[in-house]
Design a protein around this motif. Sequence first.
Motif, PDB file in Angstrom:
ATOM      1  N   CYS A 189      40.871  29.344  36.842  1.00  7.67           N
ATOM      2  CA  CYS A 189      42.094  29.893  37.788  1.00  7.67           C
ATOM      3  C   CYS A 189      42.592  30.808  36.815  1.00  7.67           C
ATOM      4  N   ALA A 190      42.957  30.671  35.437  1.00  8.32           N
ATOM      5  CA  ALA A 190      43.764  31.475  34.686  1.00  8.32           C
ATOM      6  C   ALA A 190      42.935  32.594  33.990  1.00  8.32           C
ATOM      7  N   VAL A 191      41.626  32.336  33.569  1.00  2.67           N
ATOM      8  CA  VAL A 191      40.935  33.283  32.807  1.00  2.67           C
ATOM      9  C   VAL A 191      39.609  33.870  33.558  1.00  2.67           C
ATOM     10  N   THR A 192      38.786  32.762  34.129  1.00  7.28           N
ATOM     11  CA  THR A 192      37.715  33.235  34.866  1.00  7.28           C
ATOM     12  C   THR A 192      37.975  34.327  35.968  1.00  7.28           C
ATOM     13  N   LEU A 193      38.782  34.260  36.554  1.00 11.04           N
ATOM     14  CA  LEU A 193      39.176  34.703  37.753  1.00 11.04           C
ATOM     15  C   LEU A 193      40.010  36.078  37.504  1.00 11.04           C
ATOM     16  N   ARG A 194      40.228  36.409  36.207  1.00 11.38           N
ATOM     17  CA  ARG A 194      40.981  37.939  35.881  1.00 11.38           C
ATOM     18  C   ARG A 194      39.993  38.706  36.822  1.00 11.38           C
ATOM     19  N   GLY A 195      40.436  39.832  37.189  1.00 11.15           N
ATOM     20  CA  GLY A 195      39.986  40.587  38.128  1.00 11.15           C
ATOM     21  C   GLY A 195      39.978  41.995  37.719  1.00 11.15           C
ATOM     22  N   ASP A 196      39.419  42.977  38.417  1.00 10.48           N
ATOM     23  CA  ASP A 196      39.459  44.333  38.274  1.00 10.48           C
ATOM     24  C   ASP A 196      40.398  44.866  39.292  1.00 10.48           C
ATOM     25  N   PRO A 197      41.397  45.477  38.724  1.00  7.55           N
ATOM     26  CA  PRO A 197      42.268  46.232  39.831  1.00  7.55           C
ATOM     27  C   PRO A 197      41.953  47.233  41.116  1.00  7.55           C
ATOM     28  N   ALA A 198      40.586  47.676  40.513  1.00 12.40           N
ATOM     29  CA  ALA A 198      39.874  48.658  41.441  1.00 12.40           C
ATOM     30  C   ALA A 198      39.112  47.825  42.582  1.00 12.40           C
ATOM     31  N   GLU A 199      39.012  46.567  42.660  1.00 11.41           N
ATOM     32  CA  GLU A 199      38.155  45.945  43.563  1.00 11.41           C
ATOM     33  C   GLU A 199      38.754  46.132  45.031  1.00 11.41           C
ATOM     34  N   PRO A 200      37.873  45.806  45.806  1.00  5.41           N
ATOM     35  CA  PRO A 200      38.429  45.791  47.307  1.00  5.41           C
ATOM     36  C   PRO A 200      39.541  44.975  47.522  1.00  5.41           C
ATOM     37  N   GLU A 201      40.281  45.262  48.509  1.00  5.38           N
ATOM     38  CA  GLU A 201      41.339  44.623  48.975  1.00  5.38           C
ATOM     39  C   GLU A 201      41.200  43.023  49.354  1.00  5.38           C
TER      40      GLU A 201
END
Length: 411
Positions: free
Chosen positions: A313-325
């Motif tokens: 949850c804390a690390v693997t799921l860090r995402g890209d701010p530009a990804e779809p809503e």
Amino acid sequence: MSHLFSRFSTRLRRLPRRHAPVAAPKPDLETLSRRIILPSMPVTDEEMARASYQDCGLKLARQEMWEELGRRIREADSTRAATPGGESGALLLAFGARSDVVAAAEDALHDGAAPAPDGIDALEAVGAEFAGDYAIALVVALAHVDLAWAWRGAPPRGDAAAAVAQAARHLARAADILDPHCGFAENAPSLAAAQCALMVGAQDRQEASIADHFEDLIDLDPASPRHMRALGVALLPERQGSYRLLELEARRTAARTGDIWGAGAYPWVYLDALALDHGALAMVDTAFFIDGLRDILRRSPDQHTANLLAAFCAVTLRGDPAEPEAARMARARLQGCLDWILRDHLHELHPLIWTQALRRPGASPLPSRRALISEGRQTALRAIAAQFADDIAGGDSIAFSPAGMYRLPSI
């Protein structure tokens, strides 16, 4: 210990966070170590169990006690022996038994030379001597699989075409060795898992066939999350699968294993797939996934699993701010599980699990063990500090125990 916390501490308040995690203050590591009271385990029960199986396999191979090795692999299969984290004892024994041969080949390739054939030829001779014993065949076949990945990862002198050909040759030989055996008929999950792995690597693989073989494997050993996680990776688009089939098989697996895992198989199938391809978020049923996480931790309340899911949850799921809503919303819901996993389930820190969450599987070269432990510890402490930024910024400490997590007010 828990009664001391309940006497002198107050339960950690569920306060609204004033800052997003990315904007939370970042105290130095020494300060975090004082403010976050969480025992760190550089060596865990899971690691010790894995090492015990691997060392046993290595010792028996070095002493050429092949009959005893085969007996132990078959026994581990029949009893479904596993580590606390669910790793197959049979596969770990097989790993140890072939590790000398594989390590020598990897060293040669790393130095830019083709591996000498002596090691694999010696294993082939053992396989011929014990023809008909699936356990020995498993060791020899998986040695060929490991050599195939070694050739793909480090071709000598940059000869990529030759490396691809060598890898294909080793994979074909592994398939030939395992072909006379059937994991289901032998009641051998290790054998069925190896055969599924070979199918995943085949050039002419078919989605339906892969899913059917994994279904047989999971039905053979439904208590092991290892097979479910491998299924998810096998069905990614980059492996010639699809998000649609990944979602379908996650649901089907959860339905078949509900008596053991509740809804837990659904996130198990997605866990490694999401680590490799965040695009799979588009299909995830977040409510079902969260129910599954809760069911996993009810059925496996060990600290290996708690660290694994917290790091996810804390690390693997860090995402890209530009990804779809839609993907951003799904990610946020799953990341929100970190709060209750930390509060209700975590009371030991297993740093290497957090380090592993930072790295794509197969990434190399790796730093020293000490560096990996330090990296994992820092990653975990900063993630926890970001989650409870208000309390730490206010001067309080937070403490973890089997009874739950507590706030220790500053004095």
